[in-house]
Motif scaffolding. Structure first.
Motif, PDB file in Angstrom:
ATOM      1  N   GLU A 346       0.835  -1.183   0.003  1.00  0.00           N
ATOM      2  CA  GLU A 346       0.024  -0.005  -0.436  1.00  0.00           C
ATOM      3  C   GLU A 346       0.523   1.661  -0.089  1.00  0.00           C
ATOM      4  O   GLU A 346       0.373   2.710  -0.326  1.00  0.00           O
ATOM      5  CB  GLU A 346      -1.243   0.278   1.238  1.00  0.00           C
ATOM      6  CG  GLU A 346      -1.242  -1.009   0.800  1.00  0.00           C
ATOM      7  CD  GLU A 346      -3.062  -0.921   2.391  1.00  0.00           C
ATOM      8  OE1 GLU A 346      -3.992  -1.545   1.700  1.00  0.00           O
ATOM      9  OE2 GLU A 346      -2.717  -0.683   3.258  1.00  0.00           O
ATOM     10  N   GLN A 351      -3.282  -2.083  -4.935  1.00  0.00           N
ATOM     11  CA  GLN A 351      -4.006  -3.031  -4.349  1.00  0.00           C
ATOM     12  C   GLN A 351      -3.212  -3.321  -4.347  1.00  0.00           C
ATOM     13  O   GLN A 351      -2.771  -4.947  -4.626  1.00  0.00           O
ATOM     14  CB  GLN A 351      -5.372  -3.085  -5.584  1.00  0.00           C
ATOM     15  CG  GLN A 351      -6.074  -1.659  -5.523  1.00  0.00           C
ATOM     16  CD  GLN A 351      -7.136  -1.398  -6.932  1.00  0.00           C
ATOM     17  OE1 GLN A 351      -8.426  -1.928  -6.151  1.00  0.00           O
ATOM     18  NE2 GLN A 351      -6.895  -1.299  -8.233  1.00  0.00           N
ATOM     19  N   ASP A 385     -13.819  -7.760  -9.208  1.00  0.00           N
ATOM     20  CA  ASP A 385     -13.885  -6.377  -8.804  1.00  0.00           C
ATOM     21  C   ASP A 385     -12.701  -5.519  -9.667  1.00  0.00           C
ATOM     22  O   ASP A 385     -12.762  -4.988 -10.194  1.00  0.00           O
ATOM     23  CB  ASP A 385     -14.499  -6.602  -7.873  1.00  0.00           C
ATOM     24  CG  ASP A 385     -14.923  -7.504  -7.229  1.00  0.00           C
ATOM     25  OD1 ASP A 385     -16.144  -7.313  -8.137  1.00  0.00           O
ATOM     26  OD2 ASP A 385     -15.409  -6.867  -5.913  1.00  0.00           O
ATOM     27  N   PHE A 386     -11.184  -6.315  -9.648  1.00  0.00           N
ATOM     28  CA  PHE A 386     -10.016  -5.105  -9.742  1.00  0.00           C
ATOM     29  C   PHE A 386     -10.076  -4.957 -11.048  1.00  0.00           C
ATOM     30  O   PHE A 386      -9.616  -4.080 -11.174  1.00  0.00           O
ATOM     31  CB  PHE A 386      -8.694  -6.378  -9.161  1.00  0.00           C
ATOM     32  CG  PHE A 386      -7.162  -5.750 -10.272  1.00  0.00           C
ATOM     33  CD1 PHE A 386      -7.136  -4.455  -9.708  1.00  0.00           C
ATOM     34  CD2 PHE A 386      -7.090  -6.694 -11.033  1.00  0.00           C
ATOM     35  CE1 PHE A 386      -5.636  -4.230 -10.699  1.00  0.00           C
ATOM     36  CE2 PHE A 386      -5.645  -6.448 -11.853  1.00  0.00           C
ATOM     37  CZ  PHE A 386      -4.992  -4.843 -11.444  1.00  0.00           C
ATOM     38  N   LYS A 390     -14.159  -2.356  -9.982  1.00  0.00           N
ATOM     39  CA  LYS A 390     -14.686  -1.779  -8.810  1.00  0.00           C
ATOM     40  C   LYS A 390     -13.834  -2.057  -7.438  1.00  0.00           C
ATOM     41  O   LYS A 390     -12.815  -2.233  -7.322  1.00  0.00           O
ATOM     42  CB  LYS A 390     -15.411  -3.480  -8.317  1.00  0.00           C
ATOM     43  CG  LYS A 390     -16.795  -3.046  -9.771  1.00  0.00           C
ATOM     44  CD  LYS A 390     -17.536  -4.224  -9.626  1.00  0.00           C
ATOM     45  CE  LYS A 390     -18.797  -4.112 -10.962  1.00  0.00           C
ATOM     46  NZ  LYS A 390     -19.279  -5.323 -11.395  1.00  0.00           N
ATOM     47  N   LYS A 391     -14.301  -1.735  -6.282  1.00  0.00           N
ATOM     48  CA  LYS A 391     -13.446  -1.689  -4.772  1.00  0.00           C
ATOM     49  C   LYS A 391     -13.339  -2.520  -4.491  1.00  0.00           C
ATOM     50  O   LYS A 391     -14.529  -3.407  -5.010  1.00  0.00           O
ATOM     51  CB  LYS A 391     -14.628  -0.808  -3.947  1.00  0.00           C
ATOM     52  CG  LYS A 391     -13.924  -1.480  -2.253  1.00  0.00           C
ATOM     53  CD  LYS A 391     -14.136  -0.353  -1.861  1.00  0.00           C
ATOM     54  CE  LYS A 391     -13.947  -0.198  -0.216  1.00  0.00           C
ATOM     55  NZ  LYS A 391     -14.804   0.415   1.082  1.00  0.00           N
ATOM     56  N   ILE A 392     -12.562  -3.416  -3.864  1.00  0.00           N
ATOM     57  CA  ILE A 392     -12.444  -4.802  -3.581  1.00  0.00           C
ATOM     58  C   ILE A 392     -12.434  -5.194  -2.150  1.00  0.00           C
ATOM     59  O   ILE A 392     -12.580  -5.014  -1.247  1.00  0.00           O
ATOM     60  CB  ILE A 392     -10.647  -5.364  -4.113  1.00  0.00           C
ATOM     61  CG1 ILE A 392     -10.390  -5.450  -5.321  1.00  0.00           C
ATOM     62  CG2 ILE A 392     -10.107  -6.381  -3.145  1.00  0.00           C
ATOM     63  CD1 ILE A 392      -9.093  -5.370  -5.775  1.00  0.00           C
ATOM     64  N   ASP A 393     -13.346  -5.775  -2.571  1.00  0.00           N
ATOM     65  CA  ASP A 393     -14.332  -6.639  -0.826  1.00  0.00           C
ATOM     66  C   ASP A 393     -13.845  -7.518  -1.244  1.00  0.00           C
ATOM     67  O   ASP A 393     -14.566  -8.832  -1.312  1.00  0.00           O
ATOM     68  CB  ASP A 393     -15.585  -6.714  -1.354  1.00  0.00           C
ATOM     69  CG  ASP A 393     -16.152  -6.590   0.299  1.00  0.00           C
ATOM     70  OD1 ASP A 393     -15.803  -7.317   1.101  1.00  0.00           O
ATOM     71  OD2 ASP A 393     -18.295  -7.024   0.251  1.00  0.00           O
TER      72      ASP A 393
END
Length: 400
Positions: A346, A351, A385-386, A390-393
């Motif tokens: 990070e 990500q 998602d990646f 999208k936001k990775i949940d």
């Protein structure tokens, strides 16, 4: 008699001259277009130790490269190669890595492709077991080292000089580099002010360049011939399933295949180790993945990807909690790794899909160290998602 003796030698020399003299462009035209798709799941070392196939793959937006090590070979219905094929994904995973392919090997590979990594999405699967107290060793480095990639690094002028020097200092610790009469001198010349070493490097440079050209041609011929095709049996049972349904399916399959132990390890693997299991109890007391030269090697990867403008997703795979507890490997020694690697990634602005909280999730792992079944389901969702931006949940798998 002499004619009989020397004719095969002369013929062999003539064939060699012809093979070397054929222009690279001619060889490239003969390589079938299907070679790239064929190589996507082959895990052929000739492919990821070379450059041609990977260059063509990176040029094609159809492919999403997935870098890792031995977990990539644990193919099942939930593995990205099967899931995104059967579920009708917008991309084709291209697997790069095998057992022992750790950070330094990946660095050499990325260094060869820096010009094609800008804006390229990719997935990088991390294994805690890379981060041993002494880092990678000869047994892991040597089988995965590529002379072509080593020479390409020597002639690479696009990498930040400070980063290149750090990598060279590390590479010079391994026998394939130390024992190479051309490469070792050229590498040492990069990191020293000794005038004799620099003069020696300048003298051998033309010979090294000629040898590098031979390695490039060798890679083209390997690409032309191709590896041994591996038939992958695709499993359609993942089609048209929600993430919840896939997770339930993975849980059921793992339960069905792990019946002879309480570590949630697949039966076939446990059968190989069960005689040793009693002797392994508490044999890892005091161990830790929190300190290792591998962190510096991994930083080389991060720095290079950042310089190249790549867009990676890192997948942090957990350890098998019940097994690690049995061996006495302290939780603090595992947590130190999870926290350090997450911060390191990070900090570079990349990500990470952090699955460290799944240590005790049954069937998240397939054996004592490799992700499988349910773990691949979670990884598949993170990858999708990646890819879609999208936001990775990673907390829960939810139905679509």
């Amino acid at each position: 008699m002499k004619k009989v003796l020397f004719s095969p030698i002369i013929a062999a020399v003539l064939v060699l001259i012809i093979v070397v003299a054929i222009p690279n462009q001619w060889i490239e035209k003969m390589i079938p277009k299907s070679r790239i798709s064929q190589a996507a799941t082959e895990l052929n070392p000739f492919m990821f130790q070379g450059k041609y196939v990977q260059q063509k793959m990176l040029e094609d937006h159809q492919y999403l490269p997935i870098y890792g090590s031995s977990e990539l070979a644990r193919l099942d219905r939930f593995h990205p190669s099967n899931y995104f094929k059967e579920a009708g994904g917008d991309f084709t995973p291209f697997l790069i890595g095998r057992g022992g392919t750790e950070s330094l090997i990946h660095f050499l590979n990325f260094a060869e492709q820096t010009g094609q990594l800008k804006g390229k999405k990719m997935v990088f699967v991390l294994s805690p077991q890379w981060f041993q107290p002494k880092g990678t060793d000869e047994s892991h480095f040597v089988p995965n080292y590529s002379s072509l990639q080593g020479y390409d690094l020597a002639f690479n002028k696009n990498i930040d000089p400070a980063l290149k020097k750090k990598a060279i200092e590390r590479l010079l610790k391994f026998s394939p580099v130390q024992n190479d009469p051309f490469l070792s001198v050229m590498y040492r010349a990069e990191i020293t002010n000794n005038p004799w070493t620099k003069r020696e490097s300048a003298w051998i440079r033309p010979f090294a360049l000629a040898y590098r050209k031979l390695l490039i041609k060798k890679d083209l011929y390997y690409s032309l011939v191709g590896g041994i095709p591996h038939k992958r049996d695709l499993n359609p049972q993942v089609k048209n399933k929600s993430w919840d349904e896939l997770a339930a399916q993975a849980n059921h399959l793992g339960e069905k295949k792990s019946t002879n132990n309480h570590f949630y390890v697949i039966n076939s693997q446990y059968n190989k180790i069960h005689k040793m299991v009693p002797s392994l109890k508490d044999n890892k007391i005091g161990a830790s993945y929190g300190e290792s030269p591998e962190y510096q090697d991994f930083q080389l990867v991060l720095s290079l990807l950042k310089q190249a403008g790549a867009e990676p997703l890192f997948i942090s795979v957990p350890v098998n909690g019940p097994w690690y507890d049995y061996t006495g490997f302290p939780k603090v020694g595992r947590t130190a790794y999870y926290e350090r690697i997450k911060k390191q990634i990070e900090t570079e602005g990349f990500q990470i899909a952090d699955f460290s909280h799944h240590e005790y999730d049954p069937y998240f792992m397939k054996d004592t160290i490799h992700i499988g079944w349910k773990g691949w389901v979670y990884a598949d969702k993170a990858i999708q998602d990646f890819y879609e931006g999208k936001k990775i949940d990673v907390e829960v798998v939810r139905s679509n």
